[in-house]
Design a protein around this motif. Sequence first.
Motif, PDB file in Angstrom:
ATOM      1  N   ARG A  62      24.688 -45.878  10.847  1.00 48.35           N
ATOM      2  CA  ARG A  62      25.088 -47.234  11.235  1.00 48.35           C
ATOM      3  C   ARG A  62      25.749 -47.214  12.609  1.00 48.35           C
ATOM      4  N   ILE A  63      25.774 -48.380  13.251  1.00 48.76           N
ATOM      5  CA  ILE A  63      26.481 -48.492  14.527  1.00 48.76           C
ATOM      6  C   ILE A  63      27.977 -48.298  14.301  1.00 48.76           C
ATOM      7  N   GLN A  64      28.503 -48.904  13.252  1.00 46.21           N
ATOM      8  CA  GLN A  64      29.944 -48.822  12.982  1.00 46.21           C
ATOM      9  C   GLN A  64      30.314 -47.400  12.587  1.00 46.21           C
ATOM     10  N   THR A  68      36.357 -44.749  11.811  1.00 47.37           N
ATOM     11  CA  THR A  68      37.284 -45.655  12.501  1.00 47.37           C
ATOM     12  C   THR A  68      36.925 -47.130  12.334  1.00 47.37           C
ATOM     13  N   ALA A  69      35.727 -47.417  11.817  1.00 44.76           N
ATOM     14  CA  ALA A  69      35.217 -48.786  11.661  1.00 44.76           C
ATOM     15  C   ALA A  69      35.001 -49.484  13.001  1.00 44.76           C
ATOM     16  N   GLN A  70      34.982 -48.718  14.077  1.00 49.67           N
ATOM     17  CA  GLN A  70      34.717 -49.270  15.405  1.00 49.67           C
ATOM     18  C   GLN A  70      33.225 -49.218  15.699  1.00 49.67           C
TER      19      GLN A  70
END
Length: 193
Positions: A62-64, A68-70
């Motif tokens: 995933r991109i996220q 860090t959930a960034q």
Amino acid sequence: MNRRLLSHLSISTLAALVFFATTPALAQKSIPPAKAPVSPMQMATKKLDDTTYVKVTYHSPRIQDPKTAQKRVIFGKLVPYGEVWRLGANSATELTTTGDLELAGKKLPAGTYSLFAIPQADKWTLIVNKDVGEWGAYKYNKDNDVLRVDVPATKSADTYEAFTIAFDEKGTALNFSWENTQVSVPVRPAKKG
């Protein structure tokens, strides 16, 4: 023991067995499912004709950033330009075909292969390699390449959070999409004869 007592015990034993078999055990515990993987395994499949079935197995990052959930910059940073990439996450992506294929006009015999790519901003080099079961591209061996094709990379107005491999509806292209990048590789059954 007399017969009457034995009969009574058998009925009591049978009743107890039925009771315990139909009553949920109080000591049972609920076991939660395994934690969802960060880059789950996915498959893209397509039957191209009566003898040619194609399956691509890959892990979809995933991109996220899972830690860090960034949001991450994918191409040119996480996936460097000009370097061999496993075309997904975890183990190298694998393609299996039951019939001979043409990928971007080049013939690929029936079999199972690893897929890699060398991304650039404007094009990708798709690599089909005979080594399978590889983890990432760490042991990628160019000497075992079966074929390489260069295909254009285009920018999309849409953002693909998950790295996605899919066949188009007609089965004439194998598409790779992630972030704002899309790559389409023409695919068809190889001409017989």
